[in-house]
Design a protein around this motif. Structure first.
Motif, PDB file in Angstrom:
ATOM      1  N   PRO A  95      -5.614  -2.336  -5.264  1.00  0.00           N
ATOM      2  CA  PRO A  95      -6.101  -1.245  -4.421  1.00  0.00           C
ATOM      3  C   PRO A  95      -5.478   0.052  -4.954  1.00  0.00           C
ATOM      4  CG  PRO A  95      -5.057  -3.024  -3.128  1.00  0.00           C
ATOM      5  CD  PRO A  95      -4.708  -3.249  -4.555  1.00  0.00           C
ATOM      6  N   LEU A  96      -6.031   1.186  -4.763  1.00  0.00           N
ATOM      7  CA  LEU A  96      -7.210   1.588  -4.027  1.00  0.00           C
ATOM      8  C   LEU A  96      -8.247   2.041  -5.057  1.00  0.00           C
ATOM      9  CD1 LEU A  96      -5.011   3.439  -1.585  1.00  0.00           C
ATOM     10  CD2 LEU A  96      -6.905   2.106  -0.708  1.00  0.00           C
ATOM     11  N   VAL A 146      -7.861  -7.747  -5.691  1.00  0.00           N
ATOM     12  CA  VAL A 146      -6.923  -7.395  -4.622  1.00  0.00           C
ATOM     13  C   VAL A 146      -7.447  -6.200  -3.839  1.00  0.00           C
ATOM     14  CG1 VAL A 146      -4.486  -7.077  -4.082  1.00  0.00           C
ATOM     15  CG2 VAL A 146      -5.142  -8.158  -6.228  1.00  0.00           C
ATOM     16  N   ASN A 147      -8.199  -5.352  -4.501  1.00  0.00           N
ATOM     17  CA  ASN A 147      -8.798  -4.200  -3.828  1.00  0.00           C
ATOM     18  C   ASN A 147      -9.719  -4.660  -2.710  1.00  0.00           C
ATOM     19  OD1 ASN A 147      -9.450  -1.281  -3.720  1.00  0.00           O
ATOM     20  ND2 ASN A 147     -11.472  -1.942  -4.412  1.00  0.00           N
ATOM     21  N   HIS A 199      -9.674  -7.541  -1.181  1.00  0.00           N
ATOM     22  CA  HIS A 199      -8.867  -8.206  -0.168  1.00  0.00           C
ATOM     23  C   HIS A 199      -8.235  -7.188   0.774  1.00  0.00           C
ATOM     24  CE1 HIS A 199      -5.306 -10.317   1.474  1.00  0.00           C
ATOM     25  NE2 HIS A 199      -6.021 -11.421   1.330  1.00  0.00           N
ATOM     26  N   PHE A 200      -7.708  -6.127   0.205  1.00  0.00           N
ATOM     27  CA  PHE A 200      -7.056  -5.073   0.980  1.00  0.00           C
ATOM     28  C   PHE A 200      -8.040  -4.409   1.942  1.00  0.00           C
ATOM     29  CE2 PHE A 200      -5.725  -0.544   1.223  1.00  0.00           C
ATOM     30  CZ  PHE A 200      -4.466  -0.693   1.784  1.00  0.00           C
ATOM     31  N   ARG A 245      -9.231  -6.756   4.741  1.00  0.00           N
ATOM     32  CA  ARG A 245      -8.209  -6.994   5.759  1.00  0.00           C
ATOM     33  C   ARG A 245      -8.095  -5.821   6.728  1.00  0.00           C
ATOM     34  NH1 ARG A 245      -2.782  -5.725   6.159  1.00  0.00           N
ATOM     35  NH2 ARG A 245      -2.628  -4.937   4.016  1.00  0.00           N
ATOM     36  N   LEU A 263       1.185  -3.051   1.860  1.00  0.00           N
ATOM     37  CA  LEU A 263       0.716  -3.915   0.771  1.00  0.00           C
ATOM     38  C   LEU A 263       1.396  -5.277   0.696  1.00  0.00           C
ATOM     39  CD1 LEU A 263       0.574  -1.023  -1.807  1.00  0.00           C
ATOM     40  CD2 LEU A 263      -1.411  -2.301  -0.992  1.00  0.00           C
ATOM     41  N   GLU A 271      -1.037  -8.259   0.446  1.00  0.00           N
ATOM     42  CA  GLU A 271      -1.711  -8.328  -0.858  1.00  0.00           C
ATOM     43  C   GLU A 271      -0.760  -8.846  -1.934  1.00  0.00           C
ATOM     44  OE1 GLU A 271      -4.334  -7.145   1.618  1.00  0.00           O
ATOM     45  OE2 GLU A 271      -2.545  -5.880   1.448  1.00  0.00           O
ATOM     46  N   GLN A 273      -4.437   3.947  -7.682  1.00  0.00           N
ATOM     47  CA  GLN A 273      -3.989   2.556  -7.708  1.00  0.00           C
ATOM     48  C   GLN A 273      -2.506   2.401  -8.035  1.00  0.00           C
ATOM     49  OE1 GLN A 273      -7.282   1.679 -10.650  1.00  0.00           O
ATOM     50  NE2 GLN A 273      -7.221  -0.278  -9.592  1.00  0.00           N
ATOM     51  N   ALA A 305       0.037   0.639  -5.497  1.00  0.00           N
ATOM     52  CA  ALA A 305      -0.299  -0.783  -5.361  1.00  0.00           C
ATOM     53  C   ALA A 305      -0.017  -1.525  -6.659  1.00  0.00           C
ATOM     54  CB  ALA A 305      -1.762  -0.943  -4.962  1.00  0.00           C
TER      55      ALA A 305
END
Length: 486
Positions: A5-6, A24-25, A27-28, A31, A129, A132, A154, A157
């Motif tokens: 992310p981001l 992961v972006n 997923h973040f 969520r 984070l 993640e 990013q 993260a």
């Protein structure tokens, strides 16, 4: 391949058959923008477990969180979903000690992503984070990993994930990592990475964002254009002009970043270069093009920018996509130009910024930061309810809108409240517009009608009297939550 992310959630990398993506972006975003997470946020604001000392502000935040949950659950147009996502990220990051989030941006509390030390400190302090980091470590427990850093947003993260994975098995790649390789080599924890790779993926719109699911390549430069395949892009004027006429036959939509528009024969980009775009307009339907207008370029007044923005609201040519602050690109290699578009300027470097992207500057006839911010705020207030502006710099936004006009604004919702309400007048229902950031209380007799209207039932307007319908639609149009197509 790990994508931190981001990053733009509407884009996905083009990978080989043996490559694995750990997104992961996604997923973040999933969520934080989940309807359950938004409902929990709203409850926390309502009950005083979150927010400041002002109960009215907390109830307003709760109202907007519930509206975002409703818009997310409704699905539909990308603009509504992205604005709901932006609201979720903003509220989720509001209490974080290190990061402030927006739909398409991140700010460091007391710092900047142009300073490596600030990035590392933010990564150490943020509380956003942790899930993640654990999820990524479980998804990639061993083996070599490529960590893709495409943008400065990013970086915090990426630092968190680098530590979680163990830097000795991580290779850094992507456009930003490549451009700032030397600075990152000197910055822990990036300096402990296994190495750097000049490789950066090609990108395409994700299937859920590409309209009909057709693969659409994402283009930032003329050299990215995939001959014979559908594409969309966000381009500087000179890059758009460099595309051959045949390229525009496969275009699904494009945004142009413009700092000054004297005519389509003289269009100035962020780097101060003037370009003649008349051949582009001859080759492509103007409805496929949108303009991101930069505010605060050297020598460009607020009045000139406002006139340009208003001229882009209608007409057969490209329409206004949105307003962004002008940033003077940092010169890389050689002497930095001391003029922009013929306007002399003075660059002001910031000591300690080892990851620079922009230079602060001053020059004749140029807005300072306060005036620039005020100009953007005034134009957004003027145009927000009447213009279909983008919710952010997202790739999917450039796609040409489908035929037909949506009667109800996809970023708005009718929200029922049981508490005192943000206006302190007790329980009731409110219309909340995430596009304009406004809300108003509904009359109880009209609440069922508006709730049905917001769900797509336009026939409900035929069931009320002419006078009530006219009064209601006038109010909804004025608030920007309804469009006069019926």
């Amino acid at each position: 391949m790990v994508l931190p992310p981001l990053f733009d959630p509407s884009l996905e990398p083009e990978l080989g058959p043996d490559d694995q993506l750990i997104d992961v972006n996604a997923h973040f975003v999933a969520r934080l923008a989940d309807t359950g997470a938004l409902a929990a946020l709203a409850d926390d604001y309502d009950l005083g477990r979150r927010g400041g000392a002002d109960p009215t502000e907390n109830r307003t935040r709760a109202l907007f969180a519930r509206a975002a949950a409703l818009v997310t659950a409704r699905g539909g147009q990308a603009a509504g979903r992205l604005r709901a996502m932006g609201m979720a990220l903003r509220l989720a990051g509001e209490a974080d000690p290190a990061l402030r989030l927006a739909a398409d941006d991140v700010e460091l509390v007391g710092g900047t992503t142009e300073c490596g030390a600030d990035v590392v400190l933010a990564a150490q302090r943020t509380e956003l984070l942790g899930p993640e980091a654990r999820w990524t470590r479980a998804a990639a427990p061993d083996g070599r990993v490529h960590l893709v850093i495409e943008t400065d947003q990013q970086l915090p993260a990426a630092a968190v994930l680098l530590e979680a994975l163990g830097p000795a098995r991580v290779v850094l790649c992507g456009r930003f990592a490549t451009a700032h390789r030397e600075a990152l080599r000197a910055l822990a924890p990036f300096s402990a990475a296994a190495g750097f790779d000049d490789w950066a993926p090609a990108w395409r719109l994700g299937k859920e964002w590409s309209g009909d699911g057709t693969p659409v390549r994402w283009v930032r430069r003329a050299a990215d254009w995939p001959a014979g395949a559908p594409w969309a892009g966000w381009l500087a004027p000179d890059e758009a002009a460099a595309l051959p006429a045949e390229a525009w036959r496969e275009c699904r939509g494009a945004a142009l970043t413009v700092a000054r528009l004297e005519s389509w024969a003289e269009v100035t980009g962020a780097d101060g270069r003037r370009t003649d775009l008349r051949t582009v307009l001859d080759a492509v339907d103007g409805a496929l093009l949108r303009v991101e207008l930069l505010v605060g370029a050297p020598g460009v007044s607020a009045e000139e920018t406002a006139g340009t923005a208003r001229s882009l609201l209608s007409g057969p040519g490209p329409r206004l996509a949105g307003l962004s602050p002008f940033r003077l690109p940092t010169a890389r290699g050689g002497a930095a130009p001391q003029a922009w578009g013929g306007v002399p300027l003075i660059r002001h470097t910031t000591p300690g910024n080892d990851l620079p992207r922009w230079d602060r500057f001053s020059g004749p006839g140029t807005l300072d930061e306060t005036a620039r911010t005020a100009a953007i705020g005034a134009l957004n207030a003027e145009l927000g309810a009447v213009a279909d502006l983008f919710p952010g710099r997202f790739a999917c936004c450039v796609l040409a809108a489908p035929d037909g006009t949506t009667v109800w604004e996809p970023s708005a919702a009718a929200v029922a409240g049981e508490g005192p309400g943000p206006d302190g007048q007790g329980p009731g229902s409110f219309v909340v517009n995430l596009r304009t950031g406004s809300a108003f209380r509904l009359h109880p007799k009209l609440t069922p009608v508006v709730e049905r209207l917001s769900s797509g039932d336009t026939a409900v307007l035929d069931r009320i009297s002419d006078g009530a319908r006219r009064k209601l639609t006038d109010r909804l149009v004025q608030a920007g939550v309804m469009r006069r197509s019926q």
